[in-house]
Every structure is written in C-alpha cells, then in structure tokens.
Design a protein around this motif. Structure first.
Motif, PDB file in Angstrom:
ATOM      1  N   GLY A   1      23.049 -16.610  23.194  1.00  0.00           N
ATOM      2  CA  GLY A   1      22.228 -17.568  23.934  1.00  0.00           C
ATOM      3  C   GLY A   1      20.743 -17.342  23.683  1.00  0.00           C
ATOM      4  N   PHE A   2      20.326 -16.062  23.620  1.00  0.00           N
ATOM      5  CA  PHE A   2      18.935 -15.740  23.275  1.00  0.00           C
ATOM      6  C   PHE A   2      18.579 -16.321  21.910  1.00  0.00           C
ATOM      7  CE2 PHE A   2      18.286 -11.599  25.926  1.00  0.00           C
ATOM      8  CZ  PHE A   2      18.275 -12.372  27.078  1.00  0.00           C
ATOM      9  N   TYR A   3      19.501 -16.136  20.979  1.00  0.00           N
ATOM     10  CA  TYR A   3      19.297 -16.639  19.616  1.00  0.00           C
ATOM     11  C   TYR A   3      19.089 -18.157  19.625  1.00  0.00           C
ATOM     12  CZ  TYR A   3      21.103 -18.625  15.243  1.00  0.00           C
ATOM     13  OH  TYR A   3      21.297 -19.393  14.127  1.00  0.00           O
ATOM     14  N   LEU A   4      19.920 -18.866  20.379  1.00  0.00           N
ATOM     15  CA  LEU A   4      19.802 -20.324  20.441  1.00  0.00           C
ATOM     16  C   LEU A   4      18.491 -20.749  21.090  1.00  0.00           C
ATOM     17  CD1 LEU A   4      23.414 -21.469  21.436  1.00  0.00           C
ATOM     18  CD2 LEU A   4      22.314 -21.618  19.199  1.00  0.00           C
ATOM     19  N   VAL A   5      18.095 -20.048  22.142  1.00  0.00           N
ATOM     20  CA  VAL A   5      16.824 -20.371  22.815  1.00  0.00           C
ATOM     21  C   VAL A   5      15.654 -20.169  21.858  1.00  0.00           C
ATOM     22  CG1 VAL A   5      15.223 -19.644  24.639  1.00  0.00           C
ATOM     23  CG2 VAL A   5      17.653 -19.919  25.148  1.00  0.00           C
ATOM     24  N   CYS A   6      15.683 -19.061  21.110  1.00  0.00           N
ATOM     25  CA  CYS A   6      14.630 -18.820  20.108  1.00  0.00           C
ATOM     26  C   CYS A   6      14.588 -19.957  19.096  1.00  0.00           C
ATOM     27  CB  CYS A   6      14.879 -17.494  19.382  1.00  0.00           C
ATOM     28  SG  CYS A   6      14.556 -16.030  20.363  1.00  0.00           S
ATOM     29  N   GLY A   7      15.761 -20.377  18.641  1.00  0.00           N
ATOM     30  CA  GLY A   7      15.832 -21.461  17.667  1.00  0.00           C
ATOM     31  C   GLY A   7      15.277 -22.763  18.212  1.00  0.00           C
ATOM     32  N   ILE A   8      15.625 -23.083  19.451  1.00  0.00           N
ATOM     33  CA  ILE A   8      15.153 -24.329  20.070  1.00  0.00           C
ATOM     34  C   ILE A   8      13.638 -24.304  20.245  1.00  0.00           C
ATOM     35  CG2 ILE A   8      15.201 -25.699  22.195  1.00  0.00           C
ATOM     36  CD1 ILE A   8      18.175 -24.839  22.455  1.00  0.00           C
ATOM     37  N   LEU A   9      13.109 -23.165  20.709  1.00  0.00           N
ATOM     38  CA  LEU A   9      11.658 -23.055  20.904  1.00  0.00           C
ATOM     39  C   LEU A   9      10.907 -23.168  19.579  1.00  0.00           C
ATOM     40  CD1 LEU A   9      11.463 -20.201  23.581  1.00  0.00           C
ATOM     41  CD2 LEU A   9      11.115 -22.650  23.932  1.00  0.00           C
ATOM     42  N   LEU A  10      11.449 -22.548  18.539  1.00  0.00           N
ATOM     43  CA  LEU A  10      10.804 -22.614  17.225  1.00  0.00           C
ATOM     44  C   LEU A  10      10.866 -24.021  16.640  1.00  0.00           C
ATOM     45  CD1 LEU A  10      12.114 -19.277  15.679  1.00  0.00           C
ATOM     46  CD2 LEU A  10       9.733 -19.809  16.193  1.00  0.00           C
TER      47      LEU A  10
END
Length: 200
Positions: A67-76
C-alpha cells in the motif's frame, strides 16, 4: 558542370547530411533511453532489496507495505510531466514505468531503511509459543505464537536449530519506534522456562 547537375549534387549532399543528423539524433536518444532503463532497473531491484530486508523486520504486513508503494506511485504520478527529464516528455508512456518500476519501489525501500536505522523508544514484548514446525532440511524451526497476528513475518518467527536444544516457552522481541512511527524488531530472544533470555 551544368546548373541542374550542381543542384542535384548539392541536394544529395543535403539529404545525406540530414539523414546523418537524424540518425545521430536517434542513436543518441537510444543511448539515453538505454541509460534510463538501466537506472530504472537498478532503482527497482535496490528498492525491492531494501523493502525485503527492512520491511520484514517491521510489524507491518506485506499488504500494508505494498500500500505504501502504491501511495508513493500515485503521489509521484501527480507531478506534471514538465518536471521530468526531456526523454519522458517525448515518451510520456515511460513516465509510468519510471514511477511504478523505479521511483516508487526505491522510495518505499528508503522509507523502511531510514525507519529501521533511526529509532527512539524501545521496549521488550514477549509472546507464548503455541506450536512449531521443524524444517530438517533447512536446519530451521518456525514458531506459531499466541500474538493475535502481531508478528507477521516468517523471518521473525523462524530460527536456526543449530544452537537450539529445547523448545522455548515464549519468544521476546526488542521493539523500537522507528523514524516514521513504524514499529521495528531489532532483536529476538528465545525464553525457556525458568531461564534467562537466549538471544538470536
């Protein structure tokens, strides 16, 4: 030489020069692309490696880490394309590759690494051993704990049998509050009945 012949000769030279220029530009772009792909691969594997090493020493589940990985991806992905290198402006499809297969894994891994290495409050928490599974071929033993699912990762419940002479009564974990508030485990102790901690 007639004027038409001269024009044709100059035209052929111009075509050749233009073709060479386009070819050189294409080759330079391909080299730059290859370089970017190598960097993306490096960042991807580095991020996965760091996440596997330090993520497995937290109380987070792998689903939460993903989930952290996905959040990082969305923010980027919110960052406008104009802030990316020229290559990604010309080939916008590479932006998704850069984000989800390079930057997001790397940032996730770095967050977990920094969280593990910079800690504050520490405490020891012990959990009774309910059951165990012996893996003779690997010379290891995996314990099932009465911990309500707190200790999720196998590497925090699996130990070598080389120096293990009896089944412990419980396992104690030295926990720390990480830099980003994520609880990490830095040491494990196997506790036998009426005996002191046996560190692992």
């Amino acid at each position: 030489m007639s004027r038409n012949a001269l024009y044709k000769k100059l035209y052929r030279k111009w075509l050749k020069a233009s073709a060479n220029k386009v070819l050189y530009k294409k080759q330079s772009e391909n080299k730059n692309l290859d370089k970017q792909v190598r960097f993306m691969a490096l960042f991807f594997f580095l991020g996965i490696f760091l996440s596997a090493i330090f993520g497995g020493k937290t109380l987070l589940t792998w689903n939460t880490i993903f989930g952290f990985y996905l959040v990082c991806g969305i923010l980027l992905s919110i960052i406008p394309l104009k802030y990316y290198p020229v290559l990604y402006k010309k080939h916008s499809e590479f932006k998704a590759l850069l984000i989800y297969f390079s930057l997001a894994p790397l940032i996730t891994g770095l967050i977990l690494t920094l969280n593990f290495n910079f800690t504050s409050t520490s405490w020891v928490q012990s959990y009774p051993v309910k059951d165990y599974q012996l893996y003779s071929s690997e010379q290891s033993i995996e314990f099932e704990l009465d911990d309500s699912g707190t200790i999720n990762h196998i590497q925090l419940r699996r130990f070598s049998t080389l120096n293990l002479h009896t089944i412990p009564d419980s396992i104690a974990y030295e926990m720390h509050k990480g830099l980003f508030g994520i609880t990490v485990v830095k040491k494990c102790f196997l506790i036998e009945k009426n005996k002191a901690y046996k560190p692992f």
